[in-house]
Motif scaffolding. Structure first.
Motif, short mmCIF file in Angstrom:
data_model
loop_
_atom_site.label_atom_id
_atom_site.label_comp_id
_atom_site.label_asym_id
_atom_site.label_seq_id
_atom_site.Cartn_x
_atom_site.Cartn_y
_atom_site.Cartn_z
N ASP A 115 -40.84 41.91 19.44
CA ASP A 115 -39.41 42.07 19.74
C ASP A 115 -38.59 42.42 18.51
O ASP A 115 -37.76 43.33 18.54
N GLN A 121 -43.93 47.65 23.39
CA GLN A 121 -43.70 46.26 23.00
C GLN A 121 -45.01 45.52 23.16
O GLN A 121 -45.77 45.77 24.11
N GLN A 124 -47.08 41.73 23.17
CA GLN A 124 -46.99 40.28 23.31
C GLN A 124 -48.39 39.68 23.28
O GLN A 124 -49.30 40.20 23.94
N THR A 175 -44.60 38.12 19.50
CA THR A 175 -44.16 39.38 20.11
C THR A 175 -43.68 40.34 19.03
O THR A 175 -43.43 39.95 17.89
N THR A 189 -40.32 42.58 29.25
CA THR A 189 -39.80 42.57 27.89
C THR A 189 -38.69 41.52 27.72
O THR A 189 -38.28 41.24 26.59
N ASP A 231 -43.12 51.90 27.72
CA ASP A 231 -41.91 52.27 28.46
C ASP A 231 -42.19 53.53 29.28
O ASP A 231 -42.61 54.56 28.71
N GLN A 241 -42.61 48.04 33.28
CA GLN A 241 -43.37 48.70 32.22
C GLN A 241 -44.81 48.96 32.66
O GLN A 241 -45.36 48.23 33.48
#
Length: 294
Positions: free
Chosen positions: A27, A35, A37, A25, A9, A110, A53
């Motif tokens: 973010d 998250q 990407q 992403t 991340t 996560d 992750q």
């Protein structure tokens, strides 16, 4: 010697294992627990590493890309085609080399967030993710496409994204973990007092940015069970229910001729008037402008 542990991340750490930054992403969208990407790297080979992750890689390549992957010391030659997915559990040693242009989306979960989903949805308080070399899983692929689209649109629809993340987590726990999911068969939905509490909360905060984390905190329930019981009670996912309630509010506001469609879309919590129009038409069959003329 243990391979380095990389936090994908963080861009500085990520560039230790990929040759260029991601194309896009999530973010800036501040999603909880996931998250996303999108990468399009050239030919490259990375060193053995592990990640902080749980990573699910969804491939979009229009042409087959040849590669070699090593996970936990096991090596496999891969032909990566559109629709294939790879599952890389957190901390699992991994190495990959490509001989063509890559095009893939990485869904990063996560571990503590996944553990919270697992707490009430698997039998036991421990589970272990099972790594998977390139394979086809239509549900994961569709979730990946949906999240990639949300990132590209830049629409910060947290409730939708977090619902997809919870669905992905439950699917991974069901299909790709050492514990099998056990669901109580005698539950018919949320208890009446909890259902009224959450519906009142949604109506009160309908114009605000709602997240699954906020909704589950209101009824003090795990994400997985909340989504399942909410749908049993209402026939809709939380995201669908919120959208329908916003559309109902919009119908009332459209009767006020002094309000523009843009003003209404902002008042009921949509990011843009185009997004509002698309959702309104989805549930009513007409655009907000056409509805106002009736």
């Amino acid at each position: 010697m243990l391979p380095p542990l990389i936090d994908p991340t963080q861009e500085e750490a990520l560039l230790q294992i990929v040759p260029c930054p991601p194309v896009s992403t999530s973010d800036h969208l501040n999603w909880t627990g996931i998250q996303v990407q999108h990468h399009q790297p050239p030919v490259w080979e990375n060193r053995e590493h592990s990640m902080t992750q749980h990573c699910v890689v969804v491939h979009h390549s229009s042409q087959t890309v040849q590669g070699e992957r090593i996970i936990n010391g096991r090596k496999q030659e891969e032909q990566l085609d559109d629709g294939q997915v790879v599952i890389l559990p957190a901390t699992a040693p991994h190495k990959m080399c490509w001989n063509g242009q890559g095009d893939f989306t990485v869904l990063m979960l996560d571990p503590p967030h996944l553990a919270r989903t697992a707490y009430e949805s698997v039998d036991g308080d421990r589970f272990e993710m099972i790594p998977q070399f390139a394979m086809f899983d239509p549900l994961i692929y569709q979730i990946g496409l949906a999240l990639k689209s949300e990132v590209e649109l830049g629409a910060n629809n947290r409730l939708y994204a977090e619902s997809l993340a919870t669905l992905l987590s439950a699917h991974l726990l069901q299909r790709y973990s050492v514990w099998k999911q056990i669901l109580p068969s005698n539950q018919k939905g949320l208890p009446k007092h909890q259902l009224r509490l959450i519906l009142d909360f949604i109506d009160t905060h309908l114009t605000e940015e709602l997240s699954l984390e906020t909704l589950t905190a209101t009824v003090q329930m795990s994400l997985f069970h909340f989504i399942r019981l909410f749908k049993q009670s209402t026939g809709l996912t939380p995201h669908q229910y919120v959208q329908r309630r916003r559309v109902e509010m919009a119908k009332k506001l459209l009767n006020q001729q002094n309000l523009t469609v843009l003003n209404i879309s902002k008042q009921i919590g949509f990011q843009s008037s185009s997004h509002f129009s698309n959702i309104f038409r989805k549930y009513t069959g007409v655009t907000p402008t056409s509805y106002r003329k009736y």
